[in-house]
Design an enzyme around this catalytic site. Sequence first.
Site, PDB file in Angstrom:
ATOM      1  N   CYS A   2      35.176   1.096 -40.489  1.00  0.00           N
ATOM      2  CA  CYS A   2      34.438   0.881 -41.732  1.00  0.00           C
ATOM      3  C   CYS A   2      32.929   0.932 -41.496  1.00  0.00           C
ATOM      4  CB  CYS A   2      34.817  -0.465 -42.350  1.00  0.00           C
ATOM      5  SG  CYS A   2      36.450  -0.494 -43.106  1.00  0.00           S
ATOM      6  N   ASP A  48      57.326  -7.540 -46.696  1.00  0.00           N
ATOM      7  CA  ASP A  48      56.518  -8.395 -47.568  1.00  0.00           C
ATOM      8  C   ASP A  48      57.283  -9.585 -48.145  1.00  0.00           C
ATOM      9  OD1 ASP A  48      54.120  -9.080 -48.808  1.00  0.00           O
ATOM     10  OD2 ASP A  48      54.565  -7.945 -50.620  1.00  0.00           O
ATOM     11  N   CYS A  70      36.923   3.356 -51.676  1.00  0.00           N
ATOM     12  CA  CYS A  70      36.967   3.646 -50.239  1.00  0.00           C
ATOM     13  C   CYS A  70      36.918   5.156 -49.994  1.00  0.00           C
ATOM     14  CB  CYS A  70      38.232   3.058 -49.628  1.00  0.00           C
ATOM     15  SG  CYS A  70      38.396   3.406 -47.853  1.00  0.00           S
ATOM     16  N   CYS A 105      44.261  -4.555 -59.879  1.00  0.00           N
ATOM     17  CA  CYS A 105      42.956  -3.890 -59.876  1.00  0.00           C
ATOM     18  C   CYS A 105      42.841  -3.073 -58.599  1.00  0.00           C
ATOM     19  CB  CYS A 105      41.827  -4.925 -59.930  1.00  0.00           C
ATOM     20  SG  CYS A 105      40.166  -4.235 -59.728  1.00  0.00           S
ATOM     21  N   CYS A 131      38.653  -1.737 -55.246  1.00  0.00           N
ATOM     22  CA  CYS A 131      38.246  -1.732 -53.838  1.00  0.00           C
ATOM     23  C   CYS A 131      38.888  -0.570 -53.079  1.00  0.00           C
ATOM     24  CB  CYS A 131      38.565  -3.068 -53.176  1.00  0.00           C
ATOM     25  SG  CYS A 131      40.327  -3.449 -53.056  1.00  0.00           S
ATOM     26  N   CYS A 153      39.920 -12.662 -57.187  1.00  0.00           N
ATOM     27  CA  CYS A 153      40.450 -11.296 -57.250  1.00  0.00           C
ATOM     28  C   CYS A 153      41.228 -11.056 -58.548  1.00  0.00           C
ATOM     29  CB  CYS A 153      41.341 -11.055 -56.044  1.00  0.00           C
ATOM     30  SG  CYS A 153      42.137  -9.434 -56.021  1.00  0.00           S
TER      31      CYS A 153
END
Length: 323
Positions: free
Chosen positions: A182, A128, A255, A248, A251, A221
Amino acid sequence: MNLKSLSDSIKAEAKRLGFFAVGIAKAEPVSETYAQQYRESMRRGDLADMGYLYEHIDMRLDPRLLMPGVKSIVSVALNYTPAMNLPKDSYHIAAYALGKDYHDVVKHKLWQLAEGIGLSEGFRCFVDTAPVLERYWAQQAGMGWIGHNQQLIIPNAGSMFFLGELFLAFELDYDTPMSSQCGACHRCIEACPTHALSMETTDGNHDVSKEQACRFDARKCLSYQTIENRGDLSECAQQKIGNRIYGCDNCQLACPYNRQAPATTIPEFMPSQQLLDMKRTDWNNLTVQDYRALFKGSAVKRAKFDGLRRNIDAVIAYYKRHP
């Protein structure tokens, strides 16, 4: 040793080091479809003002430019699903930041992986901090798929994983990319408090019956707003911030695959007792000295004290409006 045996030995060593999942992809340019999607996100400004995402696009879309001679990309995933959470009556910190900074933990294990398979040169480790499309390569390596929530989803394990890559200068036995599972599930989209996620058709119109891809607008976001954003919180973020002082997870928590996620066993990712003991009044009165002691070696320092203090003040204001 043939390619499959060598690949299997690399995977076995990765698992021995504690990586939850590992896969191998051929180093080549990303698909034209994915490249177009990335360029479109740039054009629309969906990457907000995160300047590093607009840089080195040639390397980002073709890893061979990042490491000349690279043949294979070994993708790894390290589980951070919380074994312990902050008290419900406290403030929220994104699960990935409850423990120590993942950059150091994952990169150290990647170096151990390289050493464990007998390498001293001809490789590079990334976590990253370089122009590498981590989720794309993890999907190409057959570890999972990029979900509507924009995270890599690993079957039966969910999306709370840190990703890393080991670039190698030799060929291996490559895994088969995994297609999205998904389907018609939109729970993450519906759970996003600021509507940063949305389904779109290829012409940009919103029509679920003709959905093609999930658009992510980072500007909306709450994770971007409370972590990467160096200015004032947007009006929408202030209205929807709730108890979130850093990031946050809505999401991800929405899932269905995360319901099956095993808790991490990595000691470095466990929250400290000092963090677990923090109450709202402690957060409300947080000082620079408190911040430095609480988040030494933590990813939360990404937001800096002023950013975290801004977020806490916004949460205080939110609770005054919603007692």
